[in-house]
Motif scaffolding. Structure first.
Motif, PDB file in Angstrom:
ATOM      1  N   TYR A   1       7.549  -3.177 -14.406  1.00 42.09           N
ATOM      2  CA  TYR A   1       6.515  -2.132 -13.928  1.00 42.09           C
ATOM      3  C   TYR A   1       5.751  -1.834 -15.172  1.00 42.09           C
ATOM      4  CZ  TYR A   1       8.805   1.953 -15.784  1.00 42.09           C
ATOM      5  OH  TYR A   1       9.151   3.082 -16.469  1.00 42.09           O
TER       6      TYR A   1
ATOM      7  N   ASN B   1       1.037   0.508  -2.610  1.00 35.86           N
ATOM      8  CA  ASN B   1       0.021   0.969  -3.071  1.00 35.86           C
ATOM      9  C   ASN B   1      -0.010   2.538  -3.270  1.00 35.86           C
ATOM     10  OD1 ASN B   1      -2.768   0.834  -4.258  1.00 35.86           O
ATOM     11  ND2 ASN B   1      -3.699   1.481  -2.360  1.00 35.86           N
TER      12      ASN B   1
ATOM     13  N   CYS C   1       4.223  -1.705  -6.191  1.00 38.86           N
ATOM     14  CA  CYS C   1       2.820  -1.245  -6.285  1.00 38.86           C
ATOM     15  C   CYS C   1       1.932  -2.142  -5.145  1.00 38.86           C
ATOM     16  CB  CYS C   1       2.397  -1.367  -7.513  1.00 38.86           C
ATOM     17  SG  CYS C   1       0.637  -1.039  -7.791  1.00 38.86           S
ATOM     18  N   LEU C   2       2.139  -3.392  -5.335  1.00 40.22           N
ATOM     19  CA  LEU C   2       1.230  -4.411  -4.278  1.00 40.22           C
ATOM     20  C   LEU C   2       1.659  -4.108  -2.896  1.00 40.22           C
ATOM     21  CD1 LEU C   2      -0.924  -6.723  -4.479  1.00 40.22           C
ATOM     22  CD2 LEU C   2       1.171  -8.350  -4.471  1.00 40.22           C
TER      23      LEU C   2
ATOM     24  N   SER D   1      -0.427   5.326 -11.516  1.00 44.85           N
ATOM     25  CA  SER D   1      -1.754   5.520 -11.793  1.00 44.85           C
ATOM     26  C   SER D   1      -1.810   7.077 -11.382  1.00 44.85           C
ATOM     27  CB  SER D   1      -2.505   4.848 -10.815  1.00 44.85           C
ATOM     28  OG  SER D   1      -1.892   4.747  -9.355  1.00 44.85           O
TER      29      SER D   1
ATOM     30  N   ASP E   1       2.918  -7.131 -10.735  1.00 45.21           N
ATOM     31  CA  ASP E   1       1.965  -7.535  -9.351  1.00 45.21           C
ATOM     32  C   ASP E   1       3.071  -8.344  -8.610  1.00 45.21           C
ATOM     33  OD1 ASP E   1      -0.335  -6.226  -9.668  1.00 45.21           O
ATOM     34  OD2 ASP E   1      -1.243  -7.970 -10.609  1.00 45.21           O
TER      35      ASP E   1
ATOM     36  N   CYS F   1       2.614   2.354  -8.807  1.00 38.34           N
ATOM     37  CA  CYS F   1       1.574   1.749  -9.636  1.00 38.34           C
ATOM     38  C   CYS F   1       1.243   2.398 -10.853  1.00 38.34           C
ATOM     39  CB  CYS F   1       0.433   1.941  -8.816  1.00 38.34           C
ATOM     40  SG  CYS F   1       0.340   0.938  -7.290  1.00 38.34           S
TER      41      CYS F   1
ATOM     42  N   ASP G   1       0.701   5.467  -5.910  1.00 36.25           N
ATOM     43  CA  ASP G   1       0.507   6.047  -7.550  1.00 36.25           C
ATOM     44  C   ASP G   1       1.876   5.973  -8.083  1.00 36.25           C
ATOM     45  OD1 ASP G   1      -2.033   6.284  -6.943  1.00 36.25           O
ATOM     46  OD2 ASP G   1      -2.111   8.582  -6.702  1.00 36.25           O
TER      47      ASP G   1
END
Length: 260
Positions: free
Chosen positions: A228, A193, A189-190, A200, A139, A198, A195
């Protein structure tokens, strides 16, 4: 004399009982020596995973060059981080420049606002088995941290950083205070945002989610930390001990700081 003995015995039993209730029996606890080597005060904080108790009220004040011992029960799982630039004497929100938990001194289970450097710990119920811990920049970053067992061992040590990420942080990741000073560095990521940053959704596997230019920058500065989500090899340490040392600003430089 007998009355005095009865009073003394009762007081001793009270202390034993109180110690049991408050979890101060060392045989049933793990001790974390939280040390502040930064040239400024910090406000360390803790947050337990779901189902685990809050320890050290979730946060406390720690002046420069001082250490506070924090106890956790066996089988405790949670995280440590440091808040910086805090001012709890006003009604200003947030109260801290980094890591704030709803403006509280005692976070009491609340998770700090990222970006912060996180120590993640999993204490095993079986005291003979190793405990797991890591330092994460998933983060973002606010301070360097080292973790080791009380009896220092190279295989049990997570080192600090070779560079201050606040100084090398790209403009798009910087967190600034009211004076315009960089007080933290967001992860990609923070900040974005996405994928792909992140790890995801369709990027939710090591095969699909690869290091980015940002995570490589984090890894270069802090090679012992997770840069990460799928960092490989996983910088996870497992060592059996009853005492650990968590040091904020373990290197001599400590970083810059401006109070709010």
């Amino acid at each position: 004399m007998k009355l005095l003995m009865r009073i003394t015995d009762a007081f001793f039993l009270f202390l034993v009982y109180h110690s049991f209730l408050s979890g101060q029996s060392l045989g049933h606890q793990v001790a974390f020596h939280v040390h502040n080597k930064c040239p400024f005060p910090i406000w360390p904080a803790t947050a337990a995973n779901t189902g685990h108790p809050v320890i050290a009220d979730g946060g406390f004040y720690l002046p420069s060059a001082e250490t506070q011992r924090v106890y956790a029960p066996w089988d405790w799982k949670g995280r440590f981080w440091a808040r910086t630039g805090c001012n709890f004497t006003s009604n200003r929100q947030p109260a801290c420049e980094t890591g704030d938990c709803d403006g509280r001194l005692a976070c009491d289970g609340l998770i700090g606002t990222p970006p912060v450097t996180l120590v993640q710990i999993s204490v095993q119920a079986d005291q003979s088995k190793p405990n797991f811990y890591d330092v994460s920049l998933v983060d973002g970053y606010n301070l360097p941290i080292s973790v080791t067992t009380k009896q220092t061992s190279s295989k049990c040590t997570i080192g600090g950083c070779s560079k201050d990420l606040k100084k090398s942080c790209p403009e798009e990741l910087r967190v600034l205070n009211k004076h315009g000073d960089t007080v933290a560095c967001k992860s990609a990521c923070l900040a974005f945002n996405l994928d792909s940053f992140c790890c995801s959704n369709e990027y939710g596997s090591p095969e699909k989610c690869k290091p980015s230019v940002y995570s490589k920058m984090f890894k270069d500065a802090c090679p012992y930390y997770y840069s990460y989500a799928f960092d490989s090899p996983a910088p996870l340490v497992n060592c059996a001990s009853k005492e650990y040392v968590i040091t904020f600003c373990p290197s001599a430089w400590g970083g810059d700081h401006t109070s709010i």
